[in-house]
Every structure is written in C-alpha cells, then in structure tokens.
Motif scaffolding. Sequence first.
Motif, short mmCIF file in Angstrom:
data_model
loop_
_atom_site.label_atom_id
_atom_site.label_comp_id
_atom_site.label_asym_id
_atom_site.label_seq_id
_atom_site.Cartn_x
_atom_site.Cartn_y
_atom_site.Cartn_z
N UNK A 174 -2.09 12.65 1.64
CA UNK A 174 -3.10 11.67 2.05
C UNK A 174 -4.26 11.55 1.09
N UNK A 175 -4.27 12.33 0.03
CA UNK A 175 -5.40 12.34 -0.88
C UNK A 175 -5.41 11.21 -1.89
N UNK A 176 -4.30 10.53 -2.01
CA UNK A 176 -4.16 9.45 -2.98
C UNK A 176 -3.60 8.23 -2.26
N UNK A 177 -4.29 7.12 -2.41
CA UNK A 177 -3.79 5.89 -1.82
C UNK A 177 -3.80 4.79 -2.88
N UNK A 178 -2.95 3.81 -2.66
CA UNK A 178 -2.87 2.65 -3.55
C UNK A 178 -2.86 1.40 -2.69
N UNK A 179 -3.56 0.38 -3.15
CA UNK A 179 -3.54 -0.93 -2.49
C UNK A 179 -3.32 -2.01 -3.54
N UNK A 180 -2.44 -2.93 -3.22
CA UNK A 180 -2.29 -4.09 -4.07
C UNK A 180 -3.60 -4.89 -4.05
N UNK B 160 0.85 -1.19 0.00
CA UNK B 160 0.00 0.00 0.00
C UNK B 160 0.89 1.24 0.00
N UNK B 161 0.33 2.34 -0.46
CA UNK B 161 1.08 3.59 -0.45
C UNK B 161 0.12 4.75 -0.26
N UNK B 162 0.64 5.84 0.28
CA UNK B 162 -0.18 7.02 0.52
C UNK B 162 0.60 8.25 0.08
N UNK C 284 6.16 15.86 -2.33
CA UNK C 284 4.96 16.11 -3.13
C UNK C 284 4.58 15.03 -4.11
N UNK C 285 4.96 13.81 -3.86
CA UNK C 285 4.67 12.73 -4.80
C UNK C 285 3.35 12.05 -4.47
N UNK C 286 2.79 11.41 -5.50
CA UNK C 286 1.59 10.61 -5.30
C UNK C 286 1.99 9.24 -4.75
N UNK C 287 1.02 8.37 -4.62
CA UNK C 287 1.25 7.04 -4.03
C UNK C 287 1.88 6.13 -5.07
N UNK C 288 3.20 6.10 -5.10
CA UNK C 288 3.91 5.31 -6.10
C UNK C 288 3.99 3.85 -5.71
N UNK C 289 4.01 2.97 -6.73
CA UNK C 289 4.07 1.54 -6.48
C UNK C 289 5.46 0.96 -6.70
N UNK C 290 6.36 1.73 -7.29
CA UNK C 290 7.68 1.19 -7.63
C UNK C 290 8.67 1.39 -6.50
#
Length: 126
Positions: free
Chosen positions: A55-61, A49-51, A103-109
Amino acid sequence: QVQLVESGGGLVQPGGSLRLSCAVSGFTLEYYAIGWFRQAPGKEREIVAAISWNGGDTYYADFVKGRFTISRDNAKNTVYLEMNSLKPEDTATYYCARAREVGRQASTSPTEYLYWGQGTQVTVSS
C-alpha cells in the motif's frame, strides 16, 4: 483457485460517484500488488490505478488523478476504487488484476498482472 470478483458498477450521472470493490480469494492479498484497468468499446485496455503489495506505492493515470482513489483492506481481502466527479468518458468495463509476483510495486503494464476479474460495467450518462 485464484479469484478476483469486481462489484459496484452501474449507471451514474455525470459528476456522480461510485465505489468499485475487488474481492479476492485463493491467495494472500497482502503479498500482491493490485491494479484497476478499464476498457471501453473499440478501445484498448488501459491502466486506471494500481497499488503496491504494502500500500505504500500507488499509481494513477493522468485522466483520473484527483478524482479516483485506490485503497486496500487486506483483512477483508478487498481492494477498492473510489470514483468521484465521474465523466461520460469514464464509461467502460472496469477490471481488477493481481500481480504476477509477490512484493511488487504499483505496475502500469497489463503484462505484469496474471489474474483478472470478469469486470464490472460503469456507465456515466445523464
């Protein structure tokens, strides 16, 4: 000195819950995205997961959607990973990591993250 320290891991039965914490220091948390990764023996490290920084953007596997929740408390310099309905396949060492740039978004890499904690072990077993 940038530091990330994970805690909250342990042994839990299938179906149980744990809350991991990532306590940070040496930088201003509110400016940075944070990711949670995990690595099981013999497997590659994978995003959980990433945030984003705000906090406005989240990612979940896909394998944790609906079970895990990532959140951040900038005032406490801590990012959390709430894990529910745990499965044996969730067994791994869990790491938190800080993004390379502000200032980055929720990156997956993993390459988008510069600083890593030492990890906390999560074991799901009956």
